[in-house]
Design a protein around this motif. Structure first.
Motif: not given
Length: 302
Positions: A19-38
């Motif tokens: 569960i903790a690893m999933l949370g860390a991976i999801l939080f890190s993915a914000k950078a991917i979403f940002a790059k795609l939106i840019y």
């Protein structure tokens, strides 16, 4: 420390770790979403405004639920919540998203992953905490890894890498200030309640910033921007907050922090697979150094 001697206890620990690893991976993915939106000519103010616009209903609901039977906050604690929301979530997120306009997702995640070391340094400066040899070694290893990747990206990415890194560094320091100052308040309010309140404050700040600095026409964006913003809000903002809290309850904060070390690794993989960002030997070496340094810090705290 969580005991994992029995098969049942071990199973529960492994579930909590996952569960903790999933949370860390999801939080890190914000950078991917940002790059795609840019890619759709959206700036940091608009990106952050949309992110929090889609996030705020969840945090309002959480704030109402956690505060339904709780003792009302004092005037002083209300001011502290506002300050922590502005510094820990609004300012930290704003700096991070500005930084992502100029640097790779891998470097961004490495710099943000130095937050525990900034917490330690601020504790030394303001709380007069003594720093041990292992902690000094951990800091040296972590910073050397980030400098290694930074120097590599400056040579290959141009002058804007320094600007983006500076903003991202400001993000890490802002969040470290939040962690330092939230210690006593979280004991009075509870972690989930404090996070919900602080995120509501940050959401209001981000949305107001967007409405004040951008014309209403910016609300009209291509459909992919809305979809990516919803994904950024739900998958990389709301879910990680609550998932991390569940992990802390199951396996404790130290083990959850160690599980979070998967963040820089996951972002390198996602950056390569989704954004076609190159993964070089220097990036891998720098990531390994940062992870080693943070691991030493977490072992010291346990």
């Amino acid at each position: 420390m969580t005991s994992i001697a029995s098969p049942l206890a071990r199973r529960e620990f492994l579930i909590g770790l996952a569960i903790a690893m999933l949370g860390a991976i999801l939080f890190s993915a914000k950078a991917i979403f940002a790059k795609l939106i840019y890619r759709y000519d959206v700036d940091a103010v608009t990106l952050l405004g949309f992110r929090m616009l889609f996030s705020v209903p969840f945090f309002v609901a959480a704030a109402l639920w956690t505060g339904r039977n709780a003792k009302p906050l004092s005037a002083g604690d209300r001011l502290r919540v506002v300050f922590l929301g502005l510094v820990g979530y609004y300012l930290s997120s704003f700096f991070s998203f500005i930084g992502l306009q100029y640097i790779s997702t891998g470097l961004e995640r490495l710099i943000l992953f130095l937050t525990p070391s900034f917490v330690l340094l601020l504790s030394v400066i303001f709380l007069k905490r003594r720093i041990g040899l292992i902690e000094l070694l951990a800091l040296a290893i972590s910073y050397s890894g980030t400098v290694l990747v930074f120097a590599h990206d400056v040579r290959t990415g141009g002058d804007n890498v320094a600007l983006g890194s500076a903003f991202t560094l400001g993000s890490a320091i802002s969040y470290a200030v939040y962690l330092i100052m939230s210690g006593q308040l979280v004991r009075r309010t509870g972690a989930l309640r404090l996070v919900a309140y602080a995120m509501c404050v940050a959401s209001v700040a981000c949305i107001l910033q967007f409405l004040l600095l951008r014309p209403f026409s910016y609300l009209l964006q291509p459909t992919p921007v809305y979809l990516l913003s919803i994904g950024n809000a739900v998958l990389s903002t709301v879910l990680p907050v609550f998932i991390t809290m569940i992990a802390v309850e199951r396996i404790g904060a130290p083990s959850t922090a160690q599980a979070g070390m998967i963040g820089p690794v996951s972002i390198l993989v996602m950056g390569a697979l989704i954004l076609d960002e190159p993964v070089t030997t220097i990036q891998l070496a720098g990531t390994a150094l940062v992870l080693a340094g943070i691991y030493l810090l977490t072992k010291k705290k346990t």
